[in-house]
Write a protein that holds these residues in place. Structure first.
Motif, short mmCIF file in Angstrom:
data_model
loop_
_atom_site.label_atom_id
_atom_site.label_comp_id
_atom_site.label_asym_id
_atom_site.label_seq_id
_atom_site.Cartn_x
_atom_site.Cartn_y
_atom_site.Cartn_z
N UNK A 289 7.01 -10.32 4.30
CA UNK A 289 5.99 -11.29 4.67
C UNK A 289 5.01 -11.55 3.53
N UNK A 290 4.89 -10.58 2.62
CA UNK A 290 3.98 -10.75 1.49
C UNK A 290 2.52 -10.66 1.86
N UNK A 291 2.20 -10.00 2.97
CA UNK A 291 0.81 -9.83 3.38
C UNK A 291 0.68 -8.56 4.21
N UNK A 292 -0.53 -8.02 4.34
CA UNK A 292 -0.73 -6.77 5.10
C UNK A 292 -0.40 -6.94 6.58
N UNK A 293 0.32 -5.97 7.12
CA UNK A 293 0.67 -5.96 8.54
C UNK A 293 0.53 -4.56 9.16
N UNK A 294 0.47 -3.53 8.33
CA UNK A 294 0.55 -2.16 8.80
C UNK A 294 -0.58 -1.79 9.77
N UNK B 257 -5.81 -5.60 8.90
CA UNK B 257 -4.98 -6.40 8.02
C UNK B 257 -5.77 -7.54 7.38
N UNK B 258 -6.70 -8.12 8.14
CA UNK B 258 -7.57 -9.16 7.59
C UNK B 258 -8.41 -8.59 6.46
N UNK B 259 -8.93 -7.37 6.67
CA UNK B 259 -9.74 -6.72 5.64
C UNK B 259 -8.88 -6.35 4.43
N UNK B 260 -7.70 -5.82 4.66
CA UNK B 260 -6.83 -5.39 3.57
C UNK B 260 -6.41 -6.56 2.68
N UNK C 164 -2.84 -5.10 -1.68
CA UNK C 164 -3.69 -6.28 -1.49
C UNK C 164 -4.98 -6.11 -2.25
N UNK C 165 -5.58 -7.25 -2.64
CA UNK C 165 -6.81 -7.20 -3.43
C UNK C 165 -7.97 -7.84 -2.64
#
Length: 386
Positions: A127-132, A258-261, A385-386
């Protein structure tokens, strides 16, 4: 995100929910197990320890299993075994059978945990984005739902056996229904990847940090209510809110994690998480008032909510290490911390006071924050993620 990835994401959310609900179903029936088998405190501790031993031993080999078999194949099988063990706990009357069932439960739940976290790491990469964090939020939601179900059914006259069997059947069915939508991953033990899930090097540090994070969960589970009752003299109705405040804040933190990450570097997030956890526990211990303790426990839950998801995500992305091996290695040390933390606090509480014992949470939170930068050193090419 493609429809295939969306389907796999929702399927994995279901699996995390199932894992959390099964864990809670066992937890709420610990008193029922004690009564059903006529156990003393020591015998009950040994039975619970059998589950922990099964988990740790399995985690040392879980990477081998997941290197050969994809989570899509492993997860539904071990979820059914785990559900079967939970549903059978109150059926026999022989203590030896209970020990066997607890060992089976610990083995199955550990492999289930690694399988779904391995899948979560794969989904993050695709997905290329945080999900964990969101997946772990579903585990927390499942735990809250599993505990709430018994709190509603018990006053209605439902027996512990009927509840455990019914919950196991429903949760096992959910795991089977979700599994066809999980990712199709080819496995065959690729060369050049770590063959064992033994923690060493960066994995050992990540595991120790995860263990420190899980100590807080164990401490709140075992000691928050007692702290409010024993140290602050709170009535039972107020004291029971201690773990509820912690759990609700942890679930909220994970669903927003995930939004924060996606916007904060993992180093900054771990440092902030550790600082917030330490601040929350200090608030609960320094101000001798139930309101301050409840607010402090909520801050502990919020602070520690994303520590384990971030560390698992990193463990699944280390160069040269298969995701399953990395996650299993970190989990093995983390579970050891989860098992050792509450007894450590109890030992200090027995020697000094419960307030002194809970200082361990502050110390570990500070250590996690201090080690945040080091945890990401020496991992070139790591996608964070940055």
């Amino acid at each position: 995100m493609s429809r295939t990835l969306q389907g796999a994401t929702w399927a994995l959310r279901v699996q995390f929910f199932v894992a959390g609900a099964l864990f809670a179903t066992l937890g709420v029936h610990v008193p029922s197990i004690k009564s059903h088998y006529g156990l003393g405190e020591q015998a009950l501790v040994i039975a619970l320890l059998a589950s922990g031993i099964g988990s740790v031993l399995t985690l040392l080999q879980a990477g081998r299993v997941l290197a050969r078999h994809a989570p899509k194949r492993v997860a539904p099988i071990v979820a059914l075994v785990c559900a079967g063990a939970v549903g059978s706990l109150l059926a026999p009357s022989h203590y030896g059978l209970l020990l066997g069932l607890m060992l089976v439960y610990g083995t199955a739940t550990a492999l289930f945990d690694v399988a779904i976290n391995d899948e979560a790491a794969a989904l993050e990469r695709q997905a290329g984005r945080p999900l964990m964090s969101g997946f772990h939020g579903m585990f927390s939601l499942g735990g809250m739902a599993g505990a709430a179900a018994w709190s509603l059914l018990a006053p209605a006259g439902v027996s512990p056996t009927a509840h455990s069997v019914g919950a196991a059947a429903i949760l096992g069915a959910l795991a089977i229904a979700a599994s066809p939508f999980m990712l199709r991953q080819s496995r065959g033990g690729p060369q050049g990847l770590a063959p064992l899930s033994l923690p060493r090097g960066p994995l050992l540090l990540l595991g120790l940090m995860a263990g420190m994070g899980l100590v807080a969960e164990g401490a709140m589970y075992d000691w928050s209510v007692l702290y409010l009752r024993q140290e602050l003299g709170s009535p039972a109705g107020i004291a029971s809110l201690g773990y509820a405040c912690f759990s609700a804040a942890m679930a909220a933190g994970r669903f927003g994690g995930d939004w924060v990450r996606a916007r904060v570097s993992p180093v900054a997030l771990l440092r902030t998480s550790g600082a917030l956890g330490a601040l929350g526990m200090a608030l609960a211990l320094v101000i001798p008032h139930p309101g301050a303790a409840l607010a402090g426990f909520a801050l502990v839950g919020l602070g520690f909510s994303n520590i384990v998801p971030v560390l698992f995500s990193v463990a699944g992305q280390l160069p040269g290490i298969a995701p399953a091996h990395g996650i299993a290695s970190v989990s093995s040390v983390g579970y050891a911390g989860l098992m050792a933390g509450p007894p450590l606090i109890g030992f200090i509480a027995d020697a000094r006071s419960l307030s002194a014992g809970l200082l361990v949470v502050i110390v570990f939170a500070v250590v996690v924050a201090a080690c945040a930068r080091r945890a990401f050193d020496g991992t070139p090419g790591l996608h964070v993620s940055r």
